[in-house]
Design an enzyme around this catalytic site. Structure first.
Site, PDB file in Angstrom:
ATOM      1  N   GLY A 236      36.578  47.405  34.784  1.00  0.00           N
ATOM      2  CA  GLY A 236      37.255  46.375  34.014  1.00  0.00           C
ATOM      3  C   GLY A 236      38.610  46.823  33.528  1.00  0.00           C
ATOM      4  O   GLY A 236      39.610  46.790  34.244  1.00  0.00           O
TER       5      GLY A 236
ATOM      6  N   LYS B 138      34.531  34.838  35.645  1.00  0.00           N
ATOM      7  CA  LYS B 138      33.513  34.871  34.596  1.00  0.00           C
ATOM      8  C   LYS B 138      33.352  33.516  33.914  1.00  0.00           C
ATOM      9  O   LYS B 138      34.324  32.776  33.733  1.00  0.00           O
ATOM     10  CB  LYS B 138      33.874  35.914  33.533  1.00  0.00           C
ATOM     11  CG  LYS B 138      33.837  37.362  34.015  1.00  0.00           C
ATOM     12  CD  LYS B 138      34.176  38.308  32.862  1.00  0.00           C
ATOM     13  CE  LYS B 138      34.231  39.756  33.324  1.00  0.00           C
ATOM     14  NZ  LYS B 138      32.904  40.279  33.696  1.00  0.00           N
TER      15      LYS B 138
END
Length: 295
Positions: A236, A82
């Site tokens: 996640g 990310k």
């Protein structure tokens, strides 16, 4: 022979190869190995899972390159990482490290509140979050090769992922029925390029794969998102914040494969241990919501 490395077609094709799979957030090599053994098609390398980012606050940034390299060395499946919205230098660093995909993510603290990264400038494919068709097409126009619902990461609550997937699918169904003479006005309304509006109408779906993400914590959650039209699932905090990560990871992978078989789902959902603690999204203030980041 002409090579088309880094073209939109190539990048979208790489994302297509992940279709029907599960991508799992991991924070170290051991977790990455568990994800690979469970059947994940890719892992997302980051410093902290979204639940910890939400709980601890502060500024969330790109993971340490050393950690990313350790995860890349530990597994043979693709590794994503990310970056903050708008932080093209973090993206350049990740591309230099050799990651397989970059996620320009609202889960991290935005670096730019006005502009997203120009993803066409990179050879590595990008994945971006979206809550509706306009957001999805704007990210694709910037060069995203893959879309995921934003949901509300780190909550263990699937309601926002459901809302966003239904919104995108409903808008696509409406677009398919729209007369051609109204497409220019629709492009203006959505803030999206006309050529992508036309392509989406013709395909009856987004021009890139669309995964579900944000709050998926159980095999049933994963199967639900597949029923709603997801091409695959990001998980996640739901894996490694649960009591039995190894077993839950495998169950969620199987749920995505057998989402249309309730008998298999019943079997794989049994005796998984406690799921991650959940958060009622309705009790979060506007400033606590991650999904509102970006435009």
């Amino acid at each position: 022979m002409q090579v088309f490395t880094g073209t939109d077609k190539v990048k979208r094709g790489l994302a297509q190869m992940l279709k029907g799979g599960v991508i799992m957030d991991v924070t170290n090599a051991e977790q990455a190995e568990i994800a690979e053994e469970a059947g994940a098609v890719a892992v997302m390398a980051l410093e902290r899972v979204p639940a910890d980012i939400r709980a601890e606050g502060g500024v969330a940034r790109m993971a340490d390159p050393k950690k990313i390299k350790e995860i890349m060395s530990a597994v043979s499946i693709p590794v994503m990482a990310k970056v903050r919205i708008g932080h093209f230098v973090e993206a350049q660093i990740l591309e230099a490290l050799g990651v397989d995909f970059i996620d320009e993510s609202e889960v991290l603290t935005p670096a730019d509140e006005k502009y997203h990264i120009n993803k066409h400038a990179f050879k590595v494919p990008f994945v971006c979050g979206a809550r509706d068709l306009g957001e999805a097409l704007r990210r694709i126009a910037e060069g995203a090769a893959m879309i995921r619902t934003k949901g509300e990461a780190g909550t263990g609550n699937v309601v926002e992922a459901v809302r966003h997937m239904r919104q995108i699918m409903d808008e696509i169904r409406s677009l398919v029925l729209l007369p051609d003479e109204e497409l220019v006005a629709k492009a203006k309304e959505l803030g999206a390029p006309l050529d992508l509006i036309i392509e989406t109408k013709k395909l009856g779906r987004l021009p890139v794969v669309n995964f579900a993400a944000g709050g998926i914590a159980t095999p049933a959650d994963a199967a639900l998102m597949m029923h709603l039209g997801a091409d695959g699932v990001f998980v996640g905090s739901g894996i490694f914040k649960s009591k039995n990560p190894r077993k839950r990871a495998r169950a969620i992978v199987l749920a995505v494969t057998y989402y249309d078989d309730p008998y298999v789902l019943a079997e794989i959902s049994e005796d998984l241990g406690e799921p991650m603690p959940g958060i009622d999204v309705r009790k979060l203030s506007e400033s606590e919501l991650l999904q509102v980041r970006g435009w």
